[in-house]
Design a protein around this motif. Structure first.
Motif, PDB file in Angstrom:
ATOM      1  N   PRO A   1       0.845  -1.195   0.000  1.00  0.00           N
ATOM      2  CA  PRO A   1       0.000   0.000   0.000  1.00  0.00           C
ATOM      3  C   PRO A   1       0.888   1.256   0.000  1.00  0.00           C
ATOM      4  O   PRO A   1       2.007   1.237   0.492  1.00  0.00           O
ATOM      5  N   GLN A   2       0.321   2.346  -0.555  1.00  0.00           N
ATOM      6  CA  GLN A   2       1.034   3.613  -0.648  1.00  0.00           C
ATOM      7  C   GLN A   2       0.010   4.731  -0.848  1.00  0.00           C
ATOM      8  O   GLN A   2      -1.087   4.488  -1.355  1.00  0.00           O
TER       9      GLN A   2
ATOM     10  N   GLY B   1       1.952  10.861 -10.148  1.00  0.00           N
ATOM     11  CA  GLY B   1       1.911  11.600  -8.900  1.00  0.00           C
ATOM     12  C   GLY B   1       3.111  11.327  -8.014  1.00  0.00           C
ATOM     13  O   GLY B   1       4.022  10.561  -8.367  1.00  0.00           O
ATOM     14  N   GLU B   2       3.096  11.943  -6.854  1.00  0.00           N
ATOM     15  CA  GLU B   2       4.180  11.786  -5.879  1.00  0.00           C
ATOM     16  C   GLU B   2       3.665  11.113  -4.624  1.00  0.00           C
ATOM     17  O   GLU B   2       2.468  11.205  -4.285  1.00  0.00           O
ATOM     18  N   VAL B   3       4.565  10.449  -3.928  1.00  0.00           N
ATOM     19  CA  VAL B   3       4.219   9.807  -2.661  1.00  0.00           C
ATOM     20  C   VAL B   3       3.934  10.876  -1.610  1.00  0.00           C
ATOM     21  O   VAL B   3       4.672  11.859  -1.489  1.00  0.00           O
ATOM     22  N   VAL B   4       2.861  10.678  -0.867  1.00  0.00           N
ATOM     23  CA  VAL B   4       2.548  11.550   0.271  1.00  0.00           C
ATOM     24  C   VAL B   4       3.316  11.007   1.476  1.00  0.00           C
ATOM     25  O   VAL B   4       2.989   9.942   2.014  1.00  0.00           O
ATOM     26  N   LYS B   5       4.337  11.718   1.888  1.00  0.00           N
ATOM     27  CA  LYS B   5       5.276  11.189   2.877  1.00  0.00           C
ATOM     28  C   LYS B   5       4.646  10.957   4.245  1.00  0.00           C
ATOM     29  O   LYS B   5       5.095  10.084   5.000  1.00  0.00           O
ATOM     30  N   VAL B   6       3.615  11.728   4.587  1.00  0.00           N
ATOM     31  CA  VAL B   6       3.000  11.544   5.905  1.00  0.00           C
ATOM     32  C   VAL B   6       2.098  10.324   5.942  1.00  0.00           C
ATOM     33  O   VAL B   6       1.609   9.936   7.007  1.00  0.00           O
TER      34      VAL B   6
END
Length: 218
Positions: free
Chosen positions: A112-113, A180-185
């Motif tokens: 998951p991500q 898109g980009e990974v949401v780090k939080v």
């Protein structure tokens, strides 16, 4: 001076009226924002926001689950995108003028991500959304003037998005492909302790365990 003030007041009133109706120049009541995912590649949409050409933001124009097929016999094919993706699961964005930008933040449950993507809508696409075209509707056997008022966003693992516009009786036209980009939080803005919104359906879990995620096919 009084005449000038009157003209300025009239201009302000016209502007307010135009901003209030928003979609008054559209040849339909509202355009539609729908989302979908490849077979078995389940997602949870935290928010899909729309920004129209007047820079007005319509937050959470869509959220929740996207349209998806998860055949229990594992015969579904998640690779690539369908030739006719359909409208996707979504809502009409009422009160909005034509879209300038779509922002989507979603949980890819199979990885998951969590990802986010900003999808610009070009002027040429907006013009195509209000261009009426003669079309034959096979479901009722009639010729009509149709519009591509349905904006559909596909969400795939790896943060890949693809966007189309289409109409009920018109073929889809590809608008954009954005990674898109990974949401780090993490999911839910970091408020869930890393827990994702939903567990995978048994059929999706079984498919991933047997075949894996077909990265690079979208």
């Amino acid at each position: 001076m009084n005449k000038l003030k009157a003209m300025l007041l009239l201009g302000a009133m016209l502007c307010l009226s135009s901003c209030a109706t928003g979609s008054s120049r559209l040849p339909y009541d509202a355009w539609y924002l729908g989302l979908l995912a490849p077979n078995y590649m389940e997602v949870w949409i935290e928010t899909a926001d729309a920004v129209d050409v007047h820079d007005r933001v319509f937050r959470r124009a869509m959220s929740g689950v996207a349209a998806i097929n998860t055949p229990s016999n594992l015969k579904g094919n998640p690779r690539g995108w369908p030739n006719y993706p359909g409208a996707g699961k979504g809502k009409h964005v009422r009160g909005a003028d034509l879209p300038r930008l779509i922002y989507v933040r979603w949980q890819s449950l199979v990885e998951p991500q969590t990802y986010e993507a900003y999808i610009p809508i070009p002027e040429a696409t907006r013009q195509a959304m209000v261009k009426g075209e003669r079309a034959f509707c096979s479901f009722d056997g009639k010729w009509i003037t149709d519009y591509r008022y349905m904006l559909t966003v596909g969400l795939a693992p790896g943060g890949v998005t693809k966007t189309w516009i289409g109409g009920p009786c018109l073929p889809p036209v590809e608008v954009a492909r954005v990674v898109g980009e990974v949401v780090k939080v993490g999911p839910s803005g970091g408020r869930s302790g890393g827990r994702y919104a939903l567990p995978l359906e048994p059929s999706s879990k079984a498919y991933i365990e047997k075949y894996g995620v077909p990265y690079g096919s979208w």
